[in-house]
Design a protein around this motif. Structure first.
Motif, short mmCIF file in Angstrom:
data_model
loop_
_atom_site.label_atom_id
_atom_site.label_comp_id
_atom_site.label_asym_id
_atom_site.label_seq_id
_atom_site.Cartn_x
_atom_site.Cartn_y
_atom_site.Cartn_z
N TRP A 1 -69.11 -34.84 1.09
CA TRP A 1 -69.38 -35.72 2.24
C TRP A 1 -68.39 -36.87 2.32
O TRP A 1 -67.87 -37.18 3.39
CB TRP A 1 -70.81 -36.21 2.16
N ARG A 2 -68.13 -37.52 1.19
CA ARG A 2 -67.25 -38.69 1.24
C ARG A 2 -65.79 -38.29 1.13
O ARG A 2 -64.95 -38.73 1.90
CB ARG A 2 -67.61 -39.65 0.11
N GLY A 3 -65.46 -37.42 0.18
CA GLY A 3 -64.06 -37.10 -0.07
C GLY A 3 -63.47 -36.05 0.84
O GLY A 3 -62.26 -35.97 1.02
N GLY A 4 -64.33 -35.20 1.41
CA GLY A 4 -63.84 -34.15 2.29
C GLY A 4 -63.22 -32.97 1.57
O GLY A 4 -62.54 -32.15 2.20
N SER A 5 -63.44 -32.84 0.27
CA SER A 5 -62.93 -31.66 -0.44
C SER A 5 -63.68 -30.43 0.02
O SER A 5 -64.89 -30.48 0.28
CB SER A 5 -63.10 -31.85 -1.94
N THR A 6 -62.96 -29.31 0.10
CA THR A 6 -63.57 -28.09 0.63
C THR A 6 -63.42 -26.93 -0.33
O THR A 6 -62.56 -26.92 -1.21
CB THR A 6 -62.93 -27.71 1.98
N TRP A 7 -64.29 -25.96 -0.14
CA TRP A 7 -64.25 -24.70 -0.91
C TRP A 7 -64.68 -23.58 0.02
O TRP A 7 -65.55 -23.76 0.88
CB TRP A 7 -65.19 -24.78 -2.10
N TYR A 8 -64.08 -22.40 -0.16
CA TYR A 8 -64.43 -21.23 0.65
C TYR A 8 -64.56 -20.00 -0.24
O TYR A 8 -63.78 -19.84 -1.19
CB TYR A 8 -63.35 -20.94 1.70
N VAL A 9 -65.47 -19.14 0.09
CA VAL A 9 -65.52 -17.84 -0.57
C VAL A 9 -64.28 -17.05 -0.15
O VAL A 9 -63.77 -17.23 0.97
CB VAL A 9 -66.83 -17.10 -0.20
N ASP A 10 -63.79 -16.21 -1.02
CA ASP A 10 -62.52 -15.52 -0.77
C ASP A 10 -62.50 -14.76 0.56
O ASP A 10 -61.48 -14.71 1.25
CB ASP A 10 -62.20 -14.55 -1.91
N SER A 11 -63.63 -14.17 0.92
CA SER A 11 -63.66 -13.31 2.10
C SER A 11 -63.45 -14.06 3.42
O SER A 11 -63.18 -13.43 4.45
CB SER A 11 -64.98 -12.54 2.16
N VAL A 12 -63.56 -15.39 3.41
CA VAL A 12 -63.38 -16.15 4.65
C VAL A 12 -62.18 -17.08 4.61
O VAL A 12 -61.87 -17.72 5.62
CB VAL A 12 -64.65 -16.96 5.02
N LYS A 13 -61.49 -17.13 3.48
CA LYS A 13 -60.33 -18.01 3.37
C LYS A 13 -59.29 -17.66 4.43
O LYS A 13 -58.97 -16.50 4.63
CB LYS A 13 -59.72 -17.91 1.98
#
Length: 119
Positions: free
Chosen positions: A53-65
């Motif tokens: 929420w504050r830092g805006g770091s993101t992660w995605y599952v491989d299938s949607v990257k």
């Protein structure tokens, strides 16, 4: 108590795009991260993406990257999922959730929004 309401689902042809939005409410909203899950018929719920929420770091599952992009609006308490180049295998009910503290546990989930991708 946090309430999460998703919107933006629908029917789209393969290769098309949809943008999901999740609005959080319930007093003074504060959280560590928000994420998106999905569950297809007969399959287990899958964690798709999250954003801190504050830092805006993101992660995605491989299938949607490379196809999906998560974003948040701190002023509106919303988190969006832009989904491009959709595939039939993306068909599922999509839920947003909130992780109040950094423990990996999502404390609240919304009611879900259906995404259907036709071939």
């Amino acid at each position: 108590q946090v309430q999460l309401v998703e919107s933006g689902g629908g029917l789209v042809q393969a290769g098309g795009s949809l943008r999901l939005s999740c609005a959080a409410s319930g007093g003074t909203f504060s959280t560590y991260a928000m994420g998106w899950f999905r569950q297809a018929p007969g399959k287990r719920r899958e964690f798709v993406s999250y954003i801190t929420w504050r830092g805006g770091s993101t992660w995605y599952v491989d299938s949607v990257k490379g196809r999906f992009t998560i974003s948040r609006d701190l002023a509106k308490n919303t988190v969006d999922l832009q989904m491009n180049s959709l595939r039939p295998e993306d068909t599922a009910v999509y839920y947003c959730g909130t992780q109040l503290v950094p423990n990996g546990e999502y404390d609240y989930l919304g009611q879900g929004t259906q995404v259907t991708v036709s071939s």
